[in-house]
Every structure is written in C-alpha cells, then in structure tokens.
Enzyme design. Sequence first.
Site, PDB file in Angstrom:
ATOM      1  N   ASN A   1      49.590  39.951  40.507  1.00 33.85           N
ATOM      2  CA  ASN A   1      48.423  39.407  40.078  1.00 33.85           C
ATOM      3  C   ASN A   1      48.187  40.819  39.301  1.00 33.85           C
ATOM      4  OD1 ASN A   1      46.601  38.096  38.947  1.00 33.85           O
ATOM      5  ND2 ASN A   1      46.128  36.945  40.659  1.00 33.85           N
TER       6      ASN A   1
ATOM      7  N   LYS B   1      46.243  42.175  42.321  1.00 34.59           N
ATOM      8  CA  LYS B   1      46.444  42.214  44.136  1.00 34.59           C
ATOM      9  C   LYS B   1      48.152  42.104  43.874  1.00 34.59           C
ATOM     10  CE  LYS B   1      42.258  38.521  43.934  1.00 34.59           C
ATOM     11  NZ  LYS B   1      42.180  38.219  42.970  1.00 34.59           N
TER      12      LYS B   1
ATOM     13  N   ARG C   1      52.352  36.687  38.289  1.00 33.34           N
ATOM     14  CA  ARG C   1      51.591  35.587  37.974  1.00 33.34           C
ATOM     15  C   ARG C   1      51.425  36.146  36.147  1.00 33.34           C
ATOM     16  NH1 ARG C   1      44.794  34.733  38.301  1.00 33.34           N
ATOM     17  NH2 ARG C   1      45.395  32.901  37.679  1.00 33.34           N
TER      18      ARG C   1
ATOM     19  N   HIS D   1      45.624  27.330  37.177  1.00 35.74           N
ATOM     20  CA  HIS D   1      45.743  27.376  38.532  1.00 35.74           C
ATOM     21  C   HIS D   1      46.746  26.282  38.631  1.00 35.74           C
ATOM     22  CE1 HIS D   1      41.056  27.203  38.606  1.00 35.74           C
ATOM     23  NE2 HIS D   1      41.485  28.384  38.953  1.00 35.74           N
TER      24      HIS D   1
ATOM     25  N   ARG E   1      31.017  29.084  35.246  1.00 34.20           N
ATOM     26  CA  ARG E   1      31.795  28.605  33.595  1.00 34.20           C
ATOM     27  C   ARG E   1      30.655  27.206  33.989  1.00 34.20           C
ATOM     28  NH1 ARG E   1      37.324  29.301  34.738  1.00 34.20           N
ATOM     29  NH2 ARG E   1      37.917  31.964  34.844  1.00 34.20           N
TER      30      ARG E   1
ATOM     31  N   GLY F   1      39.056  28.103  47.916  1.00 33.59           N
ATOM     32  CA  GLY F   1      37.439  28.608  48.640  1.00 33.59           C
ATOM     33  C   GLY F   1      36.904  27.099  49.179  1.00 33.59           C
TER      34      GLY F   1
ATOM     35  N   GLU G   1      49.103  30.366  46.342  1.00 34.45           N
ATOM     36  CA  GLU G   1      49.575  30.214  44.983  1.00 34.45           C
ATOM     37  C   GLU G   1      50.445  31.779  45.051  1.00 34.45           C
ATOM     38  OE1 GLU G   1      46.275  29.668  41.606  1.00 34.45           O
ATOM     39  OE2 GLU G   1      44.761  30.687  44.118  1.00 34.45           O
TER      40      GLU G   1
HETATM   41  P1  AMP Z   1      38.738  31.039  45.596  1.00 32.77           P
HETATM   42  O1  AMP Z   1      37.731  31.241  43.889  1.00 32.77           O
HETATM   43  O2  AMP Z   1      39.216  29.829  46.343  1.00 32.77           O
HETATM   44  O3  AMP Z   1      38.589  32.447  46.540  1.00 32.77           O
HETATM   45  O4  AMP Z   1      36.785  30.523  46.324  1.00 32.77           O
HETATM   46  C1  AMP Z   1      35.604  31.481  46.192  1.00 32.77           C
HETATM   47  C2  AMP Z   1      34.962  30.733  46.814  1.00 32.77           C
HETATM   48  O5  AMP Z   1      35.201  30.242  47.379  1.00 32.77           O
HETATM   49  C3  AMP Z   1      33.534  31.518  46.827  1.00 32.77           C
HETATM   50  O6  AMP Z   1      32.882  31.514  45.509  1.00 32.77           O
HETATM   51  C4  AMP Z   1      32.473  30.368  47.442  1.00 32.77           C
HETATM   52  O7  AMP Z   1      31.440  29.489  46.911  1.00 32.77           O
HETATM   53  C5  AMP Z   1      33.727  29.322  48.250  1.00 32.77           C
HETATM   54  N1  AMP Z   1      33.775  29.490  50.129  1.00 32.77           N
HETATM   55  C6  AMP Z   1      33.996  30.034  50.325  1.00 32.77           C
HETATM   56  N2  AMP Z   1      34.507  30.654  51.716  1.00 32.77           N
HETATM   57  C7  AMP Z   1      33.311  29.151  51.950  1.00 32.77           C
HETATM   58  C8  AMP Z   1      33.053  28.473  53.066  1.00 32.77           C
HETATM   59  N3  AMP Z   1      33.031  29.341  54.646  1.00 32.77           N
HETATM   60  N4  AMP Z   1      31.766  27.127  53.112  1.00 32.77           N
HETATM   61  C9  AMP Z   1      31.733  27.598  51.555  1.00 32.77           C
HETATM   62  N5  AMP Z   1      31.513  27.813  50.331  1.00 32.77           N
HETATM   63  C10 AMP Z   1      33.353  29.008  50.620  1.00 32.77           C
END
Ligand code: AMP
Length: 403
Positions: free
Chosen positions: A12, A19, A96, A185, A246, A335, A389
């Site tokens: 990626n 990554k 990706r 996504h 965003r 996340g 992913e």
């Molecule tokens: P991702 O883009 O899927 O890696 O998600 C990243 C986002 O997930 C971060 O900016 C956080 O806002 C959120 N996140 C990760 N861990 C937690 C958690 N334990 N509780 C709440 N939000 C989380």
Amino acid sequence: MTANPTRVLVLNSGSSSVKYQLLDMADGARLAVGLVERIGEETSYLAHTPLATGGAKREREERMADHADALKAVAEELAADGLGLDSPELAAIGHRVVHGGQKFTQPTVITEELVAELEKLVPLAPLHNPANITGIRTAMGLRPDLPQVAVFDTAFHSTMPESAARYAIDTATADEHSIRRYGFHGTSHAYVSRETAKLLGKDPSEANVIVLHLGNGASASAVRGGECVDTSMGLTPLEGLVMGTRSGDIDPAVILHLSRNAGMSVDEIDSLLNKKSGLIGLCGDNDMREIRRRIDEGDEQAALAFDVYVHRLKKYIGAYYAVLGKVDAIAFTAGVGENAAPVREAAVAGLEELGLAVDASLNAVRSGEPRLISPDYARVAVAVVPTDEELEIATQSYALVSA
Ligand code: AMP
C-alpha cells in the site's frame, strides 16, 4: 519440485510511505508486516515485524530517497527472515490502487499498458494514484517476472446503479470529465459485508448489509446480496460522512461562497475541506479517543463535534435502510467503528422502530473478533466486524494469479 507458490506480498504505497504485509494464502497466515515512513526526507523510518519467526520488531532510521530505496530496504528485511522477494514461494505482489475510474472494476494483472491507463486516471486521484503507480513501477523493477496485481479501492462500488452513481448535473459536462460517484474503501466494504453475512450464518448473496467504515477516513455502503448499491464517498473521498479531517457532505455553494467572498483559492479551499474540516475542524481533534476524553471533562466543543459526527452517521443509516428496503445487519468497522462503543450506541439510539438496538453490555466488550452487539429481540443485527484490507487484497490477488 516446489509446490505451487502461495505467498502474496501486499503493498500500500502512499506519497511518502509504504505499508506492507506478507501473507500465506495456504492458511491466511501473516508472515511479516511493516511500514516505511518519511520516504524522501532526511531520515526515513522502517519498522518490520517478522511474525513467521516470532521475532521482535526491527526498526531502521536512515535516508531512503525514494520508493525504490524503501522497497529495497523492505526486501532486505524480508530476506533476513528467509522471506525474500526472490523466494519461489512468492506467488504475487498485490498493490492497493485507490482509483480505478470506470475502466477497472476487477482486480487486474499489471502490465505496462495497465500502468499507462493508471497514469490517465491521475486527475481523478491526484494525491493517491501517483504514489500507487510509483510503488508498482518499483516492485516491477525488483521482480519483473512475478505477477503483480492491482486491486482497486473503487472496484466494489462499480455495481452501483446509475441512479446512485450519477450526480444531477449536466450529463455532457459530467461525461466529458468522468464526473460520477465512484466510492472508496471498496476492499473493506467487500470484506466486511461478506464477513457480516458469515456471522449471520448466511451466504453473502442472501444478506443485505449496511457497512459503516469509520476510520480517519469514513464511508458507508449499502450492500444488497453481496453487491454494492450505494456508497457515501463520491468522485473523491471527500463526500459523505463526517471524517477525521474531511467535511463530508456540504452544500457545493459553500465553495463558491468562499471563493467569491473570502478570496480563497481553489487550493486553499481544497486544504480546508480535506485537512481542516470534519472532527478536527469542529473541535481541533480528529482522534475519537481524545474527543471522548474531552467530553468526559465537560468540553462543549468536543460534544458538538461528536453530535455532528453521529447525526450524519444516523442520516446515512436511515438513507441506506430506505435504499435497501430490508436490512439484515449493520456492521461497524475500522478504527472508530471497531473501538468506539459510544459512537455505535449513539448512531443506533432511537431507531428501535426500525428494528435496531444495541445491547449495552455486548457493546462494551472489547475484542478483535467479529461479533454481534444487538439484543436477541432486535429484527436487524448490529455487528462489529474488524476490517482486513490486506487480507482482502491478498485474497483477490491470489485468486487471480492462481486461477
Ligand atoms: P483507521 O483510519 O481505521 O486506522 O482509524 C483511525 C482512527 O480510529 C483514529 O483516528 C481514532 O479516532 C480511532 N480510534 C482508534 N482506536 C480507538 C479507540 N480505542 N477508541 C476510539 N477511537 C479509536
């Protein structure tokens, strides 16, 4: 004789990062994972974890001038664990690729012609596709004989009907400039909708699922019988839900207003909407953990940001409920979706009439496994389904090269 190769390296490539994961498709095992950051800067950073050998994470800080340097360093780390790019067990490299335009609706084996076609799509994804192409070219240079596969973020959404994919603007202008809703996504929405059907004990062709991919970028999709029929991102990943930085949906006239009355340039408005909006624009933080902490301390700005985020999410749940007519499950992923119980609770609150409810104790469980968080009586299942992913890219790449 060597058995058929079963390993896939997933790459990626971002503008200054790569990554990677090496997976063995014989059993889905992850053999190595890692990332390179700050490519092209004074000191680049590489972290490599050789899961196959159970070894500890190794880190390197040195200058890697470009993606070629970065991938060479990755290849060295893999080789140190006996997992080098020259291994006869490597079946493919899966890349990706963010934007496949209207042309690429399936994973595709990479050729020079394909790379030339990807170059033509750069205007549609000026931030992402050039980096993806650089990663592809570099990997082709390292292993010219190995099948390489492009897996497109947009592909899963190509089944959207025209009624969902068209913007209501002049058709000739739209067509001339390839302006339509593509969605992103896609590998995540494909994987999570399938895994959700599995969790319900159904074949994907029998399940209608609303997928809420809530990461720093966020998107929703309506999936009918395994096929996407609508998704919240559009021509670019800016449309739809409130995200980390965003804006998501906005009256397009806001852009005209800022241009005419605030004297802002196109680039300034681009930066405002993509980098300084969403949660960070509303309250100065884009991490949901920090926002929840501030809310617990009585911070009203953080509370408002949370409310705007959840309000938009709820609107999309309602919209996709109507699009699908009948919904078997709503799946939270990425996340925020996987970790933030308060977001899941608030998004579904008050929707009992739609057959939706969340069980507080199930919602509070922390787990890396797919799970239901709705009470038994609820007509529609609410699920938390961790996305993967890389596994999806590896699965699609391997299916193509081993066919
Ligand atoms: P991702 O883009 O899927 O890696 O998600 C990243 C986002 O997930 C971060 O900016 C956080 O806002 C959120 N996140 C990760 N861990 C937690 C958690 N334990 N509780 C709440 N939000 C989380």
